[in-house]
Design a protein around this motif. Structure first.
Motif, PDB file in Angstrom:
ATOM      1  N   GLY A  60       2.868  -2.275   4.906  1.00  0.00           N
ATOM      2  CA  GLY A  60       3.702  -2.636   3.714  1.00  0.00           C
ATOM      3  C   GLY A  60       2.604  -3.715   3.147  1.00  0.00           C
ATOM      4  O   GLY A  60       2.949  -4.427   2.086  1.00  0.00           O
ATOM      5  N   ARG A  61       1.355  -3.894   3.454  1.00  0.00           N
ATOM      6  CA  ARG A  61       0.441  -4.818   2.786  1.00  0.00           C
ATOM      7  C   ARG A  61      -0.263  -4.008   1.399  1.00  0.00           C
ATOM      8  O   ARG A  61      -0.830  -4.714   0.613  1.00  0.00           O
ATOM      9  CB  ARG A  61      -0.736  -5.159   3.647  1.00  0.00           C
ATOM     10  N   ILE A  62      -0.286  -2.911   1.423  1.00  0.00           N
ATOM     11  CA  ILE A  62      -0.656  -2.173   0.382  1.00  0.00           C
ATOM     12  C   ILE A  62       0.470  -1.199  -0.035  1.00  0.00           C
ATOM     13  O   ILE A  62       0.882  -0.569   0.917  1.00  0.00           O
ATOM     14  CB  ILE A  62      -1.777  -1.205   0.622  1.00  0.00           C
ATOM     15  N   THR A  63       0.780  -1.220  -1.315  1.00  0.00           N
ATOM     16  CA  THR A  63       1.950  -0.586  -1.896  1.00  0.00           C
ATOM     17  C   THR A  63       1.448   0.306  -3.081  1.00  0.00           C
ATOM     18  O   THR A  63       0.277   0.127  -3.401  1.00  0.00           O
ATOM     19  CB  THR A  63       3.020  -1.392  -2.394  1.00  0.00           C
ATOM     20  N   SER A  64       2.370   0.991  -3.773  1.00  0.00           N
ATOM     21  CA  SER A  64       1.835   1.887  -4.780  1.00  0.00           C
ATOM     22  C   SER A  64       1.362   1.063  -5.925  1.00  0.00           C
ATOM     23  O   SER A  64       0.657   1.471  -6.812  1.00  0.00           O
ATOM     24  CB  SER A  64       3.123   2.539  -5.236  1.00  0.00           C
ATOM     25  N   LYS A  65       1.671  -0.115  -5.880  1.00  0.00           N
ATOM     26  CA  LYS A  65       1.126  -1.314  -7.091  1.00  0.00           C
ATOM     27  C   LYS A  65      -0.180  -1.401  -7.075  1.00  0.00           C
ATOM     28  O   LYS A  65      -1.023  -1.791  -7.709  1.00  0.00           O
ATOM     29  CB  LYS A  65       1.848  -2.422  -7.023  1.00  0.00           C
ATOM     30  N   ASP A  66      -0.861  -1.280  -5.657  1.00  0.00           N
ATOM     31  CA  ASP A  66      -2.224  -1.414  -5.297  1.00  0.00           C
ATOM     32  C   ASP A  66      -2.990  -0.112  -5.634  1.00  0.00           C
ATOM     33  O   ASP A  66      -4.178  -0.236  -5.392  1.00  0.00           O
ATOM     34  CB  ASP A  66      -2.321  -1.578  -3.972  1.00  0.00           C
ATOM     35  N   ALA A  67      -2.493   0.883  -5.992  1.00  0.00           N
ATOM     36  CA  ALA A  67      -3.169   2.271  -6.143  1.00  0.00           C
ATOM     37  C   ALA A  67      -4.245   2.043  -7.191  1.00  0.00           C
ATOM     38  O   ALA A  67      -5.384   2.749  -6.892  1.00  0.00           O
ATOM     39  CB  ALA A  67      -2.126   3.557  -6.151  1.00  0.00           C
ATOM     40  N   LYS A  95       6.522   5.381   2.956  1.00  0.00           N
ATOM     41  CA  LYS A  95       5.712   4.435   2.327  1.00  0.00           C
ATOM     42  C   LYS A  95       4.388   5.442   1.875  1.00  0.00           C
ATOM     43  O   LYS A  95       4.073   5.085   0.752  1.00  0.00           O
ATOM     44  CB  LYS A  95       5.206   3.458   3.311  1.00  0.00           C
ATOM     45  N   TYR A  96       3.749   6.194   2.725  1.00  0.00           N
ATOM     46  CA  TYR A  96       2.561   6.978   2.164  1.00  0.00           C
ATOM     47  C   TYR A  96       3.026   7.738   1.102  1.00  0.00           C
ATOM     48  O   TYR A  96       2.140   7.943   0.231  1.00  0.00           O
ATOM     49  CB  TYR A  96       1.999   7.810   3.357  1.00  0.00           C
ATOM     50  N   THR A  97       4.045   8.386   1.127  1.00  0.00           N
ATOM     51  CA  THR A  97       4.559   9.465  -0.090  1.00  0.00           C
ATOM     52  C   THR A  97       4.416   8.599  -1.179  1.00  0.00           C
ATOM     53  O   THR A  97       3.940   9.087  -2.371  1.00  0.00           O
ATOM     54  CB  THR A  97       5.954  10.044   0.271  1.00  0.00           C
ATOM     55  N   GLU A  98       5.225   7.579  -1.367  1.00  0.00           N
ATOM     56  CA  GLU A  98       5.242   6.644  -2.549  1.00  0.00           C
ATOM     57  C   GLU A  98       4.047   6.263  -3.041  1.00  0.00           C
ATOM     58  O   GLU A  98       3.515   6.185  -4.257  1.00  0.00           O
ATOM     59  CB  GLU A  98       6.238   5.399  -2.413  1.00  0.00           C
ATOM     60  N   PHE A  99       3.208   5.826  -2.170  1.00  0.00           N
ATOM     61  CA  PHE A  99       1.602   5.444  -2.453  1.00  0.00           C
ATOM     62  C   PHE A  99       0.889   6.646  -3.007  1.00  0.00           C
ATOM     63  O   PHE A  99       0.155   6.376  -3.811  1.00  0.00           O
ATOM     64  CB  PHE A  99       0.979   4.832  -0.973  1.00  0.00           C
TER      65      PHE A  99
END
Length: 169
Positions: A60-67, A95-99
């Motif tokens: 959860g340290r990298i999310t779609s916001k970090d893409a 999590k990976y799907t959203e990312f």
């Protein structure tokens, strides 16, 4: 070429066994470490820079916001997953799907497998089928490649409606 690799460490980093355990740098299974190091060895050239993500999406340290930042900084995201299709990994698949939906760079699954009993041929359904389908579709929309770990996993994905595509170079 700078690539991010789903891993808890790199073969070039030196950690004591205690540090590896404290950081869970092997993802709960030492087989993961060997598998990831094989990916590093395969992709390492004079022109590549491979950096571990320290399981940041999983944790959860990298999310779609970090893409957006990752799209700017890296050429590809390499993702060795081994037994990623299993009940205990469903939240990670979500999590990976959203990312992945927010990535513009290639997201390459170096190998992923369904975790099932030895008697399985893969032509069965599991409680995590929807999450696997969503994950696979997000990768397909990204236009990148999914490597599967064996015929059973290939059969499982066929059972979900995905067709094998061979790539010629």
């Amino acid at each position: 070429m700078k690539m991010l690799v789903r891993s808890g460490t790199s073969p070039l980093m030196n950690f004591s066994p205690g540090q590896l355990i404290a950081r869970n740098a092997f993802g709960g299974n030492l087989g993961n470490l060997a598998y990831q190091f094989g990916v590093y060895r395969t992709l390492t050239t004079k022109k590549t820079e491979l950096l571990p993500d320290y399981y940041s999406v999983d944790r959860g340290r990298i999310t779609s916001k970090d893409a957006e930042m990752i799209n700017k900084e890296y050429s590809a995201y390499i993702c060795p997953m081994a037994n990623g299709f299993r009940e205990g990994f469903v939240n990670h698949l979500i999590k990976y799907t959203e990312f992945i939906k927010n990535l513009e760079i290639p997201f390459v699954v170096a190998g992923i497998g369904v975790s099932t009993d030895i008697e399985s041929n893969g032509y069965e359904n599991f409680s995590f089928d929807d999450e696997v389908s969503n994950f696979i579709n997000s990768i397909r929309e990204n236009g990148t490649i999914i490597g599967v770990r064996g015929q059973t996993t290939g059969n499982y994905l066929s059972n979900l409606g995905f067709k094998e595509k061979k790539i010629s170079w």
